[in-house]
Write a protein that holds these residues in place. Structure first.
Motif, PDB file in Angstrom:
ATOM      1  N   VAL A 123       0.821  -1.210   0.000  1.00 40.32           N
ATOM      2  CA  VAL A 123       0.000   0.000   0.000  1.00 40.32           C
ATOM      3  C   VAL A 123       0.855   1.261   0.000  1.00 40.32           C
ATOM      4  CG1 VAL A 123      -2.030  -1.086   1.021  1.00 40.32           C
ATOM      5  CG2 VAL A 123      -0.272  -0.122   2.516  1.00 40.32           C
ATOM      6  N   GLY A 124       2.164   1.110  -0.239  1.00 46.84           N
ATOM      7  CA  GLY A 124       3.024   2.267  -0.440  1.00 46.84           C
ATOM      8  C   GLY A 124       3.771   2.778   0.767  1.00 46.84           C
ATOM      9  N   ASP A 125       3.630   2.133   1.924  1.00 49.70           N
ATOM     10  CA  ASP A 125       4.424   2.542   3.079  1.00 49.70           C
ATOM     11  C   ASP A 125       5.882   2.160   2.858  1.00 49.70           C
ATOM     12  OD1 ASP A 125       2.356   3.493   5.027  1.00 49.70           O
ATOM     13  OD2 ASP A 125       1.620   1.444   4.779  1.00 49.70           O
ATOM     14  N   VAL A 126       6.793   3.018   3.259  1.00 47.20           N
ATOM     15  CA  VAL A 126       8.223   2.718   3.239  1.00 47.20           C
ATOM     16  C   VAL A 126       8.707   2.738   4.688  1.00 47.20           C
ATOM     17  CG1 VAL A 126      10.504   3.461   2.463  1.00 47.20           C
ATOM     18  CG2 VAL A 126       8.523   3.686   0.930  1.00 47.20           C
ATOM     19  N   VAL A 127       9.197   1.596   5.151  1.00 43.42           N
ATOM     20  CA  VAL A 127       9.504   1.419   6.570  1.00 43.42           C
ATOM     21  C   VAL A 127      10.904   0.843   6.733  1.00 43.42           C
ATOM     22  CG1 VAL A 127       8.777   0.339   8.729  1.00 43.42           C
ATOM     23  CG2 VAL A 127       7.066   0.967   7.021  1.00 43.42           C
ATOM     24  N   THR A 128      11.708   1.463   7.578  1.00 41.72           N
ATOM     25  CA  THR A 128      13.040   0.959   7.880  1.00 41.72           C
ATOM     26  C   THR A 128      12.989   0.146   9.164  1.00 41.72           C
ATOM     27  OG1 THR A 128      14.134   2.813   6.785  1.00 41.72           O
ATOM     28  CG2 THR A 128      15.429   1.594   8.404  1.00 41.72           C
ATOM     29  N   ALA A 129      13.411  -1.102   9.079  1.00 36.50           N
ATOM     30  CA  ALA A 129      13.409  -1.979  10.256  1.00 36.50           C
ATOM     31  C   ALA A 129      14.410  -1.464  11.280  1.00 36.50           C
ATOM     32  CB  ALA A 129      13.752  -3.410   9.853  1.00 36.50           C
ATOM     33  N   GLY A 130      14.009  -1.510  12.535  1.00 33.84           N
ATOM     34  CA  GLY A 130      14.867  -1.047  13.617  1.00 33.84           C
ATOM     35  C   GLY A 130      14.125  -1.181  14.934  1.00 33.84           C
ATOM     36  N   ALA A 131      14.608  -0.511  15.944  1.00 30.08           N
ATOM     37  CA  ALA A 131      13.999  -0.625  17.264  1.00 30.08           C
ATOM     38  C   ALA A 131      12.537  -0.198  17.279  1.00 30.08           C
ATOM     39  CB  ALA A 131      14.795   0.212  18.270  1.00 30.08           C
ATOM     40  N   ASP A 132      12.183   0.816  16.486  1.00 33.04           N
ATOM     41  CA  ASP A 132      10.801   1.303  16.447  1.00 33.04           C
ATOM     42  C   ASP A 132       9.931   0.509  15.481  1.00 33.04           C
ATOM     43  OD1 ASP A 132      11.360   3.276  18.314  1.00 33.04           O
ATOM     44  OD2 ASP A 132      11.884   4.762  16.772  1.00 33.04           O
ATOM     45  N   HIS A 133      10.571  -0.203  14.570  1.00 34.97           N
ATOM     46  CA  HIS A 133       9.850  -1.006  13.581  1.00 34.97           C
ATOM     47  C   HIS A 133      10.496  -2.395  13.512  1.00 34.97           C
ATOM     48  CE1 HIS A 133       7.548   2.456  12.115  1.00 34.97           C
ATOM     49  NE2 HIS A 133       8.675   3.144  12.230  1.00 34.97           N
ATOM     50  N   PRO A 134      10.279  -3.187  14.566  1.00 34.07           N
ATOM     51  CA  PRO A 134      10.985  -4.468  14.636  1.00 34.07           C
ATOM     52  C   PRO A 134      10.455  -5.509  13.655  1.00 34.07           C
ATOM     53  CG  PRO A 134       9.454  -4.226  16.465  1.00 34.07           C
ATOM     54  CD  PRO A 134       9.468  -2.915  15.757  1.00 34.07           C
ATOM     55  N   LEU A 135      11.338  -6.440  13.345  1.00 30.99           N
ATOM     56  CA  LEU A 135      10.973  -7.653  12.615  1.00 30.99           C
ATOM     57  C   LEU A 135      10.723  -8.753  13.644  1.00 30.99           C
ATOM     58  CD1 LEU A 135      13.750  -7.510   9.895  1.00 30.99           C
ATOM     59  CD2 LEU A 135      11.307  -7.634   9.357  1.00 30.99           C
ATOM     60  N   ARG A 136       9.722  -9.568  13.398  1.00 28.45           N
ATOM     61  CA  ARG A 136       9.530 -10.769  14.206  1.00 28.45           C
ATOM     62  C   ARG A 136       9.330 -11.949  13.268  1.00 28.45           C
ATOM     63  NH1 ARG A 136       4.345 -12.919  14.972  1.00 28.45           N
ATOM     64  NH2 ARG A 136       2.647 -11.647  14.114  1.00 28.45           N
ATOM     65  N   PHE A 137       9.629 -13.126  13.762  1.00 26.28           N
ATOM     66  CA  PHE A 137       9.580 -14.326  12.926  1.00 26.28           C
ATOM     67  C   PHE A 137       8.712 -15.367  13.618  1.00 26.28           C
ATOM     68  CE2 PHE A 137      13.336 -11.965  11.925  1.00 26.28           C
ATOM     69  CZ  PHE A 137      13.460 -12.072  10.549  1.00 26.28           C
ATOM     70  N   ALA A 138       7.738 -15.885  12.880  1.00 33.07           N
ATOM     71  CA  ALA A 138       6.817 -16.888  13.416  1.00 33.07           C
ATOM     72  C   ALA A 138       6.918 -18.159  12.582  1.00 33.07           C
ATOM     73  CB  ALA A 138       5.385 -16.359  13.397  1.00 33.07           C
ATOM     74  N   ILE A 139       6.640 -19.277  13.228  1.00 34.76           N
ATOM     75  CA  ILE A 139       6.542 -20.563  12.538  1.00 34.76           C
ATOM     76  C   ILE A 139       5.066 -20.938  12.515  1.00 34.76           C
ATOM     77  CG2 ILE A 139       7.243 -22.979  12.487  1.00 34.76           C
ATOM     78  CD1 ILE A 139       9.563 -21.081  12.090  1.00 34.76           C
ATOM     79  N   ALA A 140       4.516 -21.146  11.324  1.00 34.13           N
ATOM     80  CA  ALA A 140       3.077 -21.368  11.215  1.00 34.13           C
ATOM     81  C   ALA A 140       2.767 -22.496  10.239  1.00 34.13           C
ATOM     82  CB  ALA A 140       2.376 -20.088  10.757  1.00 34.13           C
ATOM     83  N   GLY A 141       1.595 -23.090  10.420  1.00 37.18           N
ATOM     84  CA  GLY A 141       1.105 -24.090   9.480  1.00 37.18           C
ATOM     85  C   GLY A 141       1.657 -25.476   9.713  1.00 37.18           C
TER      86      GLY A 141
END
Length: 205
Positions: A123-141
């Motif tokens: 939808v056009g957002d540009v986001v830099t990963a960091g402390a305020d925009h963390p990445l998380r990883f899930a295992i699913a399915g």
């Protein structure tokens, strides 16, 4: 804006016009301040964001990218776990199959501790990963699929698309986190653990 006005709206374009009048209060200065609005809940709307990021209204895909972008600017996820379209005078619930956004592109600049990962959403957002925009990883399915998510704003996340996930995984390295060797990725000085390095090694044997 009254709820009966929304209910009598015949199509997504009409609904967008209602939302547009609400977002006009921002004067075009960035995203509407939906986190500051506290309107009453006015029921659920027949709108859904599918797992692939496609938006549906009354069972029909919303094909206009500008319309989807408009809806996305007044989207909010609350502490109750529900996701809503929010205006200054009302809040209506919508359905989310997975995450409201999809991260469709990634740019990697720098290396090691200086690495910075910037993502673009569908939808056009540009986001830099960091402390305020963390990445998380899930295992699913049933197939134990690895699914990375990026916090975009508020409680709203973007699911990292499969193609981008492969690029992201290629930047991973083993980093000790709380005394455990973790396969992780770095961005903007933050470390985001993916999984224990021993588990990754076992999967790749």
């Amino acid at each position: 804006m009254a709820m009966n006005e929304i209910r009598t709206t015949g199509d997504a374009a009409g609904l967008a016009a209602l939302i547009s009048r609400a977002t006009a209060e921002t004067g075009g200065r960035g995203l509407p301040p939906v986190e500051r609005w506290d309107p009453p809940f006015c029921g659920d709307l027949d709108m859904e964001i599918r797992a692939d990021g496609t938006w549906f209204y009354m069972g029909t895909p919303i094909g206009r990218a500008a319309l989807v972008r408009l809806f996305s600017t007044v989207l909010r996820k609350d502490a109750d776990g529900g996701t809503y379209l929010v205006t200054p005078v009302e809040k209506v619930g919508i359905r989310i199959a997975d995450a409201p956004f999809i991260a469709v592109e990634m740019d990697a600049a720098g290396e090691g501790e200086a690495q910075v990962l910037t993502f673009r959403t569908n939808v056009g957002d540009v986001v830099t990963a960091g402390a305020d925009h963390p990445l998380r990883f899930a295992i699913a399915g049933d197939n134990a699929e690895l699914k990375p998510y990026l916090l975009v704003r508020g409680r709203l996340e973007a699911l990292v698309s499969r193609a981008v996930m492969y690029d992201l995984a290629a930047l991973g390295e083993t980093i000790e986190v709380d005394g455990v060797a973790m396969f992780s990725v770095r961005s903007s000085g933050a470390v985001f653990p993916v999984m224990p390095a021993a588990e990754l090694e076992a999967l790749t044997r």
